[in-house]
Design a protein around this motif. Structure first.
Motif, short mmCIF file in Angstrom:
data_model
loop_
_atom_site.label_atom_id
_atom_site.label_comp_id
_atom_site.label_asym_id
_atom_site.label_seq_id
_atom_site.Cartn_x
_atom_site.Cartn_y
_atom_site.Cartn_z
N MET A 189 0.87 -1.18 0.00
CA MET A 189 0.00 0.00 0.00
C MET A 189 0.90 1.22 0.00
O MET A 189 1.47 1.59 1.03
N PHE A 190 1.08 1.81 -1.17
CA PHE A 190 1.91 3.00 -1.30
C PHE A 190 1.17 4.18 -0.68
O PHE A 190 0.01 4.44 -1.01
N LEU A 191 1.85 4.89 0.22
CA LEU A 191 1.23 5.96 1.00
C LEU A 191 1.41 7.34 0.35
O LEU A 191 2.49 7.62 -0.19
N TRP A 192 0.39 8.16 0.48
CA TRP A 192 0.54 9.57 0.11
C TRP A 192 1.60 10.15 1.04
O TRP A 192 1.71 9.76 2.21
N ASP A 193 2.33 11.13 0.56
CA ASP A 193 3.39 11.74 1.37
C ASP A 193 2.84 12.32 2.68
O ASP A 193 3.53 12.26 3.70
N GLU A 194 1.63 12.85 2.67
CA GLU A 194 1.05 13.49 3.85
C GLU A 194 0.88 12.53 5.03
O GLU A 194 0.80 12.95 6.18
N ILE A 195 0.76 11.23 4.75
CA ILE A 195 0.54 10.26 5.83
C ILE A 195 1.67 9.25 5.94
O ILE A 195 1.55 8.25 6.66
N ASP A 196 2.77 9.51 5.27
CA ASP A 196 3.89 8.57 5.24
C ASP A 196 4.67 8.63 6.56
O ASP A 196 5.68 9.32 6.68
N ASP A 197 4.16 7.89 7.54
CA ASP A 197 4.78 7.83 8.85
C ASP A 197 4.31 6.54 9.53
O ASP A 197 3.17 6.11 9.30
N GLU A 198 5.17 5.98 10.36
CA GLU A 198 4.83 4.72 11.01
C GLU A 198 3.56 4.81 11.85
O GLU A 198 2.86 3.82 12.06
N SER A 199 3.20 6.00 12.31
CA SER A 199 1.99 6.18 13.12
C SER A 199 0.73 5.81 12.35
O SER A 199 -0.33 5.60 12.96
N VAL A 200 0.81 5.72 11.02
CA VAL A 200 -0.34 5.33 10.21
C VAL A 200 -0.86 3.95 10.62
O VAL A 200 -2.05 3.66 10.48
N PRO B 131 -3.10 -9.77 14.79
CA PRO B 131 -1.75 -10.36 14.77
C PRO B 131 -1.73 -11.86 14.49
O PRO B 131 -0.75 -12.36 13.94
N ASP B 132 -2.79 -12.58 14.83
CA ASP B 132 -2.82 -14.01 14.56
C ASP B 132 -3.17 -14.32 13.11
O ASP B 132 -3.05 -15.47 12.68
N ILE B 133 -3.59 -13.31 12.36
CA ILE B 133 -4.00 -13.49 10.95
C ILE B 133 -3.17 -12.64 10.00
O ILE B 133 -2.69 -13.13 8.97
N ASP B 134 -3.00 -11.37 10.33
CA ASP B 134 -2.33 -10.41 9.46
C ASP B 134 -0.86 -10.26 9.81
O ASP B 134 -0.49 -10.24 10.98
N THR B 135 -0.05 -10.11 8.79
CA THR B 135 1.33 -9.66 8.96
C THR B 135 1.40 -8.30 8.29
O THR B 135 1.21 -8.18 7.08
N VAL B 136 1.64 -7.27 9.09
CA VAL B 136 1.63 -5.90 8.59
C VAL B 136 2.86 -5.18 9.10
O VAL B 136 3.22 -5.30 10.28
N LYS B 137 3.52 -4.45 8.20
CA LYS B 137 4.63 -3.64 8.65
C LYS B 137 4.72 -2.37 7.82
O LYS B 137 4.32 -2.31 6.67
N TYR B 138 5.24 -1.35 8.49
CA TYR B 138 5.47 -0.07 7.84
C TYR B 138 6.92 -0.02 7.35
O TYR B 138 7.84 -0.47 8.04
N VAL B 139 7.11 0.52 6.19
CA VAL B 139 8.42 0.84 5.65
C VAL B 139 8.25 2.23 5.02
O VAL B 139 7.16 2.54 4.52
N PRO B 140 9.24 3.10 5.07
CA PRO B 140 9.04 4.43 4.49
C PRO B 140 8.45 4.35 3.08
O PRO B 140 8.99 3.68 2.20
N GLY B 141 7.29 4.99 2.92
CA GLY B 141 6.60 5.02 1.64
C GLY B 141 5.49 4.02 1.48
O GLY B 141 4.71 4.12 0.54
N ALA B 142 5.38 3.04 2.40
CA ALA B 142 4.38 2.00 2.18
C ALA B 142 4.04 1.23 3.45
O ALA B 142 4.80 1.21 4.42
N ILE B 143 2.90 0.58 3.37
CA ILE B 143 2.51 -0.44 4.34
C ILE B 143 2.56 -1.77 3.59
O ILE B 143 2.02 -1.88 2.48
N LEU B 144 3.19 -2.75 4.19
CA LEU B 144 3.27 -4.09 3.61
C LEU B 144 2.30 -4.97 4.38
O LEU B 144 2.28 -4.95 5.60
N TRP B 145 1.51 -5.76 3.64
CA TRP B 145 0.49 -6.60 4.27
C TRP B 145 0.48 -7.96 3.61
O TRP B 145 0.52 -8.07 2.38
N SER B 146 0.41 -9.00 4.44
CA SER B 146 0.30 -10.35 3.92
C SER B 146 -0.63 -11.16 4.80
O SER B 146 -0.66 -10.98 6.02
#
Length: 185
Positions: free
Chosen positions: A104-115, A123-138
């Motif tokens: 999920m590529f983030l707009w610059d205005e919300i590009d922060d881990e606090s998103v 947590p038992d179903i989703d694997t989600v992590k923030y990386v600068p510029g995006a949220i990764l989800w599996s």
């Protein structure tokens, strides 16, 4: 410098139709070089020197509005930005019959881990992590309907991202690598 422009919400469900050949011409007419489109969902690789990503986004949004009459948000990411995102995706993540993995590529205005605080993560179903510029989800495909991440659809946050599956994101990166290496020679 090599960039990718990621357009949000084109050629989805018969709405916001844009022909990729015409879109390529639009990019070229506003001075973008080495323009290459990838699939029909608004992934455009190009090169340009001298402007910021914000300035490029504005120019491209105005050009798309002028040529197609559509108010489309354009997220511009550099080769280095995309490299950082792709390198953060675990090698085991894929998008296939068993697994759903998205960037999920983030707009610059919300590009922060606090998103991440605005997401429903199970947590038992989703694997989600923030990386600068995006949220990764599996998530395992069998658990998609149980995933908290499906609640993002229709939210305010959802309107500030553009999503590509990991297979598409990796292919975009490969195309950017090819273009970037041709400049290094």
């Amino acid at each position: 410098m090599v960039y990718v422009a990621l357009l949000r919400g084109i050629n989805v469900g018969g709405k916001n139709k844009i022909d990729m050949k015409l879109l390529k011409q639009t990019f070229e007419q506003v001075g973008m070089n080495d323009v290459l489109t990838y699939i029909n969902t608004g992934n455009i690789i190009f090169s340009y020197n001298g402007l910021t990503k914000t300035e490029l986004s504005r120019i491209l949004e105005e050009a798309i509005h002028g040529d197609f009459g559509l108010q489309i948000k354009v997220v511009v990411r550099s080769f280095n930005d995309v490299s950082g995102i792709i390198n953060a995706i675990p090698d085991t993540w894929k998008n296939d019959k068993d697994m759903k993995s998205d960037v999920m590529f983030l707009w610059d205005e919300i590009d922060d881990e606090s998103v991440l605080m605005n997401l429903v993560i199970k947590p038992d179903i989703d694997t989600v992590k923030y990386v600068p510029g995006a949220i990764l989800w599996s998530v395992d495909k069998k658990n998609v309907t149980k995933s908290g991440m499906t609640k993002i659809i229709g939210s305010k946050l959802y309107k500030q991202v553009t999503v590509r599956n990991v297979n598409t994101a990796r292919k975009i990166y490969t195309l950017m690598q090819d273009q970037n290496s041709s400049f290094a020679q």
